[in-house]
Design an enzyme around this catalytic site. Structure first.
Site, short mmCIF file in Angstrom:
data_model
loop_
_atom_site.label_atom_id
_atom_site.label_comp_id
_atom_site.label_asym_id
_atom_site.label_seq_id
_atom_site.Cartn_x
_atom_site.Cartn_y
_atom_site.Cartn_z
N GLU A 1 20.97 67.33 17.08
CA GLU A 1 22.42 67.23 17.30
C GLU A 1 22.72 66.74 18.71
O GLU A 1 21.86 66.77 19.60
CB GLU A 1 23.07 68.59 17.02
CG GLU A 1 22.88 69.00 15.56
CD GLU A 1 23.56 70.31 15.19
OE1 GLU A 1 24.09 71.02 16.08
OE2 GLU A 1 23.56 70.62 13.97
N GLU B 1 16.11 64.46 7.57
CA GLU B 1 15.50 63.51 6.64
C GLU B 1 15.38 62.12 7.26
O GLU B 1 14.35 61.46 7.16
CB GLU B 1 16.34 63.40 5.35
CG GLU B 1 16.44 64.69 4.57
CD GLU B 1 17.64 65.53 4.97
OE1 GLU B 1 17.95 65.62 6.17
OE2 GLU B 1 18.27 66.11 4.07
N CYS C 1 21.55 60.12 3.92
CA CYS C 1 20.09 60.26 3.83
C CYS C 1 19.59 59.80 2.45
O CYS C 1 18.53 59.20 2.34
CB CYS C 1 19.68 61.70 4.09
SG CYS C 1 19.84 62.16 5.83
N1 THU Z 1 21.70 68.15 8.19
C1 THU Z 1 20.46 67.65 7.95
O1 THU Z 1 19.59 67.61 8.84
N2 THU Z 1 20.19 67.18 6.71
C2 THU Z 1 21.09 67.16 5.69
O2 THU Z 1 20.78 66.66 4.63
C3 THU Z 1 22.39 67.75 5.86
C4 THU Z 1 22.73 68.23 7.22
C5 THU Z 1 21.98 68.65 9.52
C6 THU Z 1 22.99 67.85 10.28
C7 THU Z 1 23.51 68.86 11.26
O3 THU Z 1 22.65 68.90 12.38
C8 THU Z 1 23.39 70.18 10.52
O4 THU Z 1 22.50 69.95 9.44
C9 THU Z 1 24.69 70.73 9.99
O5 THU Z 1 25.34 69.81 9.20
#
Ligand code: THU
Length: 157
Positions: free
Chosen positions: A64, A75, A115
């Site tokens: 993030e 992903e 993704c």
């Molecule tokens: N996130 C992922 O890494 N993969 C997903 O398929 C959905 C969401 C992450 C993005 C963000 O850092 C956190 O999960 C909350 O949305």
């Protein structure tokens, strides 16, 4: 006019032990990959693991950023690392695990639309199905191909 229906087939397991050895190993890698998450805003830790055609596993975790759109999902972190480091190897399978504060959630982690689109393109590039394994605590879903989680895939290339 005719009404059409799209059916999606997937496999549900209640334990990692029920998975085939290769899938189980990849699911375990995805769980371990959660440790690489940098999620100071959502506190939702996601790990992903991609298995390549020669068995190599590439991990990713969500990253993030204060400028929100600059962050990236687990992903895509994994797939882009695999694509960048092993451009000639096909991606055969991807496993995903996630949970708040790094504790694996009961409900399997389901990938976001962006993704899924990226998975679809690497599957097209490979010319073979890429399976998608979503890991929860006591529930695991396996989809045999990306088409099953992204029906009517956009594929203009
Ligand atoms: N996130 C992922 O890494 N993969 C997903 O398929 C959905 C969401 C992450 C993005 C963000 O850092 C956190 O999960 C909350 O949305």
């Amino acid at each position: 006019m005719s009404e059409k229906e799209i059916n999606i087939r997937y496999h549900e397991y209640s334990s990692l032990d029920e998975l085939q050895a290769q899938d189980r190993a990849l699911a375990e890698e995805a769980i371990k990959a959660m440790q690489g998450a940098y999620a100071p805003y959502s506190h939702f830790h996601v790990g992903a693991a991609v298995r390549l055609s020669d068995g190599t596993v590439v991990r990713g975790a969500n990253q993030e950023n204060a400028a929100f759109p600059s962050g990236l999902c687990a992903e895509r972190t994994a797939m882009f690392a695999a694509g960048a480091n092993y451009p000639s190897k096909n991606m055969e399978s991807i496993a995903i695990a996630g949970g708040v504060h790094g504790r694996l959630a009961k409900t399997p982690a389901t990938p976001c639309g962006a993704c899924r689109q990226v998975m679809a393109q690497y599957q097209t590039k490979a010319g073979k199905p890429m399976s998608v394994i979503m890991v929860g605590d006591g529930v695991i879903w396996k989809f045999d191909r990306v088409d099953d989680i992204l029906p009517l895939i956009f594929d203009s290339i």
